[in-house]
Design an enzyme around this catalytic site. Structure first.
Site, PDB file in Angstrom:
ATOM      1  N   GLU A 106       0.832  -1.212   0.000  1.00  0.00           N
ATOM      2  CA  GLU A 106       0.000   0.000   0.000  1.00  0.00           C
ATOM      3  C   GLU A 106       0.864   1.258   0.000  1.00  0.00           C
ATOM      4  O   GLU A 106       0.517   2.262  -0.625  1.00  0.00           O
ATOM      5  CB  GLU A 106      -0.953  -0.026   1.205  1.00  0.00           C
ATOM      6  CG  GLU A 106      -2.010  -1.117   1.040  1.00  0.00           C
ATOM      7  CD  GLU A 106      -2.844  -1.316   2.294  1.00  0.00           C
ATOM      8  OE1 GLU A 106      -2.253  -1.660   3.341  1.00  0.00           O
ATOM      9  OE2 GLU A 106      -4.063  -1.119   2.232  1.00  0.00           O
ATOM     10  N   GLU A 126      -3.737  -9.634   3.796  1.00  0.00           N
ATOM     11  CA  GLU A 126      -4.485  -9.317   5.018  1.00  0.00           C
ATOM     12  C   GLU A 126      -5.615 -10.297   5.285  1.00  0.00           C
ATOM     13  O   GLU A 126      -5.960 -10.582   6.426  1.00  0.00           O
ATOM     14  CB  GLU A 126      -5.049  -7.891   4.936  1.00  0.00           C
ATOM     15  CG  GLU A 126      -4.024  -6.777   5.120  1.00  0.00           C
ATOM     16  CD  GLU A 126      -3.357  -6.353   3.823  1.00  0.00           C
ATOM     17  OE1 GLU A 126      -3.395  -7.129   2.844  1.00  0.00           O
ATOM     18  OE2 GLU A 126      -2.770  -5.255   3.796  1.00  0.00           O
TER      19      GLU A 126
HETATM   20  C1  3H9 Z   1      -1.371  -5.116   7.091  1.00  0.00           C
HETATM   21  O1  3H9 Z   1      -0.406  -4.811   6.474  1.00  0.00           O
HETATM   22  C2  3H9 Z   1      -2.534  -4.207   7.295  1.00  0.00           C
HETATM   23  C3  3H9 Z   1      -2.479  -2.985   6.428  1.00  0.00           C
HETATM   24  O2  3H9 Z   1      -3.274  -3.190   5.286  1.00  0.00           O
HETATM   25  C4  3H9 Z   1      -3.050  -1.801   7.129  1.00  0.00           C
HETATM   26  C5  3H9 Z   1      -2.327  -1.355   8.356  1.00  0.00           C
HETATM   27  C6  3H9 Z   1      -1.061  -0.634   8.143  1.00  0.00           C
HETATM   28  N1  3H9 Z   1       4.177  -7.919  11.594  1.00  0.00           N
HETATM   29  O3  3H9 Z   1       7.350 -15.564   8.592  1.00  0.00           O
HETATM   30  P1  3H9 Z   1       8.750 -15.436   9.065  1.00  0.00           P
HETATM   31  C7  3H9 Z   1       7.825 -11.491  11.921  1.00  0.00           C
HETATM   32  S1  3H9 Z   1      -1.500  -6.640   7.813  1.00  0.00           S
HETATM   33  C8  3H9 Z   1       4.881  -8.308  12.653  1.00  0.00           C
HETATM   34  O4  3H9 Z   1       9.276 -16.473   9.969  1.00  0.00           O
HETATM   35  P2  3H9 Z   1       9.675 -15.770   6.352  1.00  0.00           P
HETATM   36  C9  3H9 Z   1       7.466 -12.924  12.256  1.00  0.00           C
HETATM   37  O5  3H9 Z   1       6.591 -12.985  13.356  1.00  0.00           O
HETATM   38  C10 3H9 Z   1       0.032  -7.431   7.446  1.00  0.00           C
HETATM   39  N2  3H9 Z   1       5.813  -9.294  12.598  1.00  0.00           N
HETATM   40  O6  3H9 Z   1       9.766 -15.243   7.850  1.00  0.00           O
HETATM   41  C11 3H9 Z   1       8.836 -13.500  12.554  1.00  0.00           C
HETATM   42  O7  3H9 Z   1       9.192 -13.109  13.863  1.00  0.00           O
HETATM   43  P3  3H9 Z   1      10.066 -14.069  14.778  1.00  0.00           P
HETATM   44  C12 3H9 Z   1       0.126  -7.878   6.043  1.00  0.00           C
HETATM   45  C13 3H9 Z   1       6.012  -9.880  11.422  1.00  0.00           C
HETATM   46  O8  3H9 Z   1      10.904 -15.324   5.696  1.00  0.00           O
HETATM   47  C14 3H9 Z   1       9.756 -12.761  11.574  1.00  0.00           C
HETATM   48  O9  3H9 Z   1       9.042 -11.578  11.205  1.00  0.00           O
HETATM   49  N3  3H9 Z   1       1.328  -8.616   5.850  1.00  0.00           N
HETATM   50  C15 3H9 Z   1       5.292  -9.517  10.290  1.00  0.00           C
HETATM   51  O10 3H9 Z   1       9.295 -17.201   6.337  1.00  0.00           O
HETATM   52  C16 3H9 Z   1      10.066 -13.552  10.335  1.00  0.00           C
HETATM   53  O11 3H9 Z   1       8.855 -14.006   9.751  1.00  0.00           O
HETATM   54  C17 3H9 Z   1       1.391  -9.921   6.120  1.00  0.00           C
HETATM   55  O12 3H9 Z   1       0.428 -10.554   6.477  1.00  0.00           O
HETATM   56  C18 3H9 Z   1       4.337  -8.482  10.406  1.00  0.00           C
HETATM   57  N4  3H9 Z   1       3.624  -8.046   9.350  1.00  0.00           N
HETATM   58  O13 3H9 Z   1       8.430 -14.999   5.720  1.00  0.00           O
HETATM   59  C19 3H9 Z   1       2.742 -10.572   5.925  1.00  0.00           C
HETATM   60  N5  3H9 Z   1       5.678 -10.304   9.255  1.00  0.00           N
HETATM   61  O14 3H9 Z   1      11.365 -14.236  14.062  1.00  0.00           O
HETATM   62  C20 3H9 Z   1       3.036 -11.502   7.056  1.00  0.00           C
HETATM   63  C21 3H9 Z   1       6.636 -11.115   9.741  1.00  0.00           C
HETATM   64  O15 3H9 Z   1      10.144 -13.338  16.058  1.00  0.00           O
HETATM   65  N6  3H9 Z   1       4.355 -12.050   6.977  1.00  0.00           N
HETATM   66  N7  3H9 Z   1       6.839 -10.864  11.035  1.00  0.00           N
HETATM   67  O16 3H9 Z   1       9.287 -15.353  14.861  1.00  0.00           O
HETATM   68  C22 3H9 Z   1       4.688 -13.051   6.139  1.00  0.00           C
HETATM   69  O17 3H9 Z   1       3.907 -13.514   5.326  1.00  0.00           O
HETATM   70  C23 3H9 Z   1       6.067 -13.604   6.259  1.00  0.00           C
HETATM   71  O18 3H9 Z   1       6.567 -13.266   7.520  1.00  0.00           O
HETATM   72  C24 3H9 Z   1       7.076 -13.102   5.188  1.00  0.00           C
HETATM   73  C25 3H9 Z   1       8.491 -13.616   5.531  1.00  0.00           C
HETATM   74  C26 3H9 Z   1       6.651 -13.628   3.805  1.00  0.00           C
HETATM   75  C27 3H9 Z   1       7.127 -11.586   5.152  1.00  0.00           C
END
Ligand code: 3H9
Length: 703
Positions: A106, A126
């Protein structure tokens, strides 16, 4: 403290740089930093353009999910910043790499131009958190990518690669190099060519190629999944993007987002997002423990389970040797694997060359010596203690030093099987769920003597297999099947008391279970279910209740083995379950034998409470005994392995929502109504204590 956002000048380009590891999520400090950095850009009239770039492995991967729980969370400051970025009179460019997701994409959409390096992926996931893009993604994405694709991306949460994003008009160019250099060069070229801003909010969302009634159909489809209200809300927002001016669409999105953010559904899914990642962390295990190499795997037993396990490894590119006792069984096992792969190929999920590659990774043998070179050997023979102990003893002798020996037992004592190998430090339980190549859950059973590096190695390996690994201590049934025992016990009692299988299943399915308990047992095989009970009885582990799970055992005696024999809890027309009056006769006879009164007043509310509260109670016991490390682990097991609805966040998260005090009270009521001679309705100490203190599982920590 390091500031997560910095601003610097690179010639004529202002560089706004985000550095908030690990994934540059939009924490409060990051948003504040972004605002300050943009102020600095605006204050410097000498600059010709702004570049937004992220350090580290990825562009912003989204809003900080942990911040959404705060009651005063507001997307407004961020959204105002995005509006200011877009309104900038000088061009603003986003340089994308890694995964530009959610609030990250975004941010990029609010910029005037987007450049990506190959390997970049973009998405708005999301919906997987029960949310929708809340920073104008629902309004800008349809304007840039067209309504159909935008709606699909938002409802599925799927990512596009850089090429697809380019084709869709989400990025303007894909260029080789590092994102910073590529972005700076692009921004320079805009300044040099005197190219001005281009604002997505001023575009018209294209309805090109859409059938009449597109939104009506989208809404009907969304309503088919009432557990996921974000699906409908996304349709409303995209409709607003098409029909309303941008500012009004913004209003619609803000209201929908806020409503979803506070919903139990989204809170449950957010809980699972972190629970899944937490589950991989083992308390007390050093981060730097040296892992063992797993480059080749052996599987003993080429039945449904062994074959599925072998496929999980072949799918990850790891060669597997399957060992069977007879040529016939081996051939049958390999043929079954081939059949599965061919079915996937026929559906277009696997290319012919992939099928060939996977089959080439599988070899078979009748000789245990073929396992001598394997780094990991998993026994997947029948669930029979004597047989498994014999196999483990043979593996202990034949496997090379340093090899990991795993048992796929679903209920038996892993410590005893480890002892049988003569090298218990090498042994771990790897409880796959059927079909093993499909189900995401892998219960990792930590024996008393399992070496730390063995545990760490299999946890890491689970990631390669794309499984969610959850560690369980040793007890009957581990986390999942131990809880399932309480659930199935009540399902059977309900049948004996007069409920029909279809009533029980539909009540469980209305709650969101992928399949009710009767259909599940019929599919898994009544023989499998009955043998577990029989084995447990042999080991002296059953309650002293003569009516305990008599039904599954009676069905087994009668040869009603479930779907595969055409009758079990139901009778079958092909795979279609049909009510069977004979089942009622069997239940009536058993109820009479055991002095169980039949009733006609069992309603869905009672069914759900009687299935769920003992399940939750067993989960609480598992926690207090230290079998599971955390409540989230219990929830993950049930969501990833037993078809528990993710939108309820797992059984313990759901219990928190119901209120633990209510559960304790209802259990006491059932204890009075149904009798409690065998302790079925005795709440665990932990449950009683948390309820008395007005606390929740979610805040419970082991001492
Ligand atoms: C949103 O954006 C709403 C908006 O529209 C409006 C509001 C602004 N937040 O998965 P991993 C942490 S909603 C906080 O193991 P990978 C995760 O907990 C969001 N923490 O790595 C982990 O921590 P730890 C929309 C996050 O390489 C570490 O990062 N976005 C977030 O396998 C590593 O993560 C999503 O839904 C976060 N957003 O995968 C994306 N993301 O090491 C969600 C990650 O302490 N994330 N962490 O356990 C993912 O899909 C995967 O993490 C990603 C990397 C593909 C990015």
């Amino acid at each position: 403290m390091n500031t997560p956002v910095t601003f610097e000048r690179r010639g004529r380009i202002g560089l706004l740089r985000i550095n908030n590891p690990p994934v540059n999520a939009l924490s409060l400090a990051t948003v504040t930093g972004l605002i300050e950095a943009f102020d600095a850009f605006e204050a410097d009239a000498s600059l010709g353009a702004l570049l937004v770039h992220c350090d580290g492995r990825t562009f912003v991967a989204g809003g900080d999910i942990s911040s959404f729980d705060a009651h005063d969370f507001s997307a407004a400051p961020y959204n105002t910043l995005l509006a200011r970025l877009e309104a900038s009179a000088r061009p603003v460019v986003a340089a994308l790499h890694g995964t530009a997701l959610g609030g990250g994409l975004e941010l990029a959409l609010a910029c005037h131009y987007r450049v990506a390096v190959p390997g970049t992926r973009v998405g708005v996931p999301e919906v997987k958190l029960g949310l929708l893009p809340g920073s104008l993604g629902t309004q800008r994405l349809p304007r840039l990518a067209g309504v159909a694709l935008a709606l699909d991306m938002m409802q599925s949460g799927r990512m596009l690669d850089a090429r697809q994003a380019l084709e869709a008009g989400i990025v303007d160019t894909v260029r080789e190099g590092d994102a910073l250099s590529v972005g700076l060069a692009y921004a320079e070229s805009l300044v040099g060519d005197e190219v001005g801003p281009r604002r997505a909010s001023l575009m018209q969302a294209s309805m090109a190629g859409l059938a009449p009634g597109f939104f009506d159909k989208a809404m009907l489809d969304a309503r088919k999944k009432p557990g996921y209200p974000a699906l409908e809300a996304i349709v409303r927002c995209v409709q607003a993007a098409v029909r309303l001016p941008f500012a009004q669409g913004e209003q619609v999105e803000a209201e929908e987002f806020e409503h979803l953010r506070q919903s139990t559904t989204s809170r449950g899914l957010r809980h699972l997002f972190f629970a899944e990642r937490q589950a991989a962390k083992i308390p007390g295990l050093a981060q730097d423990v040296a892992l063992r190499t797993v480059a080749s795997v052996g599987v003993v037993g080429a039945g449904t389970m062994g074959g599925g396990i072998a496929m999980s490894f072949a799918n990850a590119g790891i060669p597997v040797t399957l060992v069977e006792a007879s040529e016939e069984a081996l051939k049958r096992g390999l043929a079954l694997v081939r059949k599965h792969y061919e079915a996937s190929a026929a559906k277009g999920k696997l290319k012919p060359e992939q099928l060939a590659q996977r089959m080439a990774l599988l070899s078979g043998s009748l000789d245990y010596a073929a396992l001598a070179g394997c780094d990991l050997v998993i026994e997947a023979v029948f669930e029979d203690m004597d047989l498994k102990a014999q196999v483990c003893a043979r593996l202990g002798a034949v496997c090379k030093p340093g090899a990991i020996i795993a048992t796929n037992t679903s209920t038996l004592d892993v410590n005893a099987l480890a002892a049988a190998t003569g090298r218990p430090a090498d042994v771990v339980g790897l409880h796959f769920f059927s079909p093993a190549h499909v189900m995401r859950l892998l219960e990792v059973v930590r024996g008393e003597k399992t070496a730390p590096e063995v545990l760490a190695t299999v946890m890491k390996l689970a990631g390669r297999l794309k499984k969610v690994a959850v560690v369980s201590g040793v007890c009957y049934g581990f986390i999942g099947n131990r809880m399932a025992e309480a659930y199935l016990r009540e399902a059977e009692f309900l049948l004996l008391e007069g409920a029909e299988p279809q009533q029980i299943d539909s009540a469980a399915e209305a709650l969101g279970m992928a399949m009710g308990p009767c259909r599940m047992l019929d599919m898994a095989g009544i023989d499998v279910g009955a043998k577990t009970v029989i084995e447990r009885a042999k080991a002296g582990g059953l309650p002293a209740d003569p009516s305990y799970r008599v039904l599954v055992r009676r069905l087994f005696e009668l040869g009603r083995l479930g779907q595969k024999s055409g009758a079990g809890y139901y009778r079958y027309d092909g795979r279609k379950p049909l009510p069977d009056p004979e089942l009622r006769n069997i239940c009536e006879a058993l109820a009479a034998e055991h002095g169980i009164a039949r009733r006609s007043d069992i309603n869905d509310g009672e069914i759900v409470e009687r299935l769920m509260y003992p399940l939750v109670n067993e989960g609480a016991r598992i926690l207090e005994e230290g079998i599971a490390y955390r409540p989230g682990d219990v929830d993950m097991v049930w969501v990833a392995g037993y078809g528990f609805p993710d939108f309820r966040g797992g059984p313990l998260f759901m219990a928190d929502q119901i209120g633990l005090e209510t559960i304790v009270e209802r259990m006491a009521d059932y204890g009075i109504g149904r009798g409690n001679a065998f302790g079925y309705w005795t709440p665990s100490e932990l449950l009683v204590r948390l309820a008395a203190e007005g606390k929740h599982f979610s805040t419970w920590r082991p001492h």
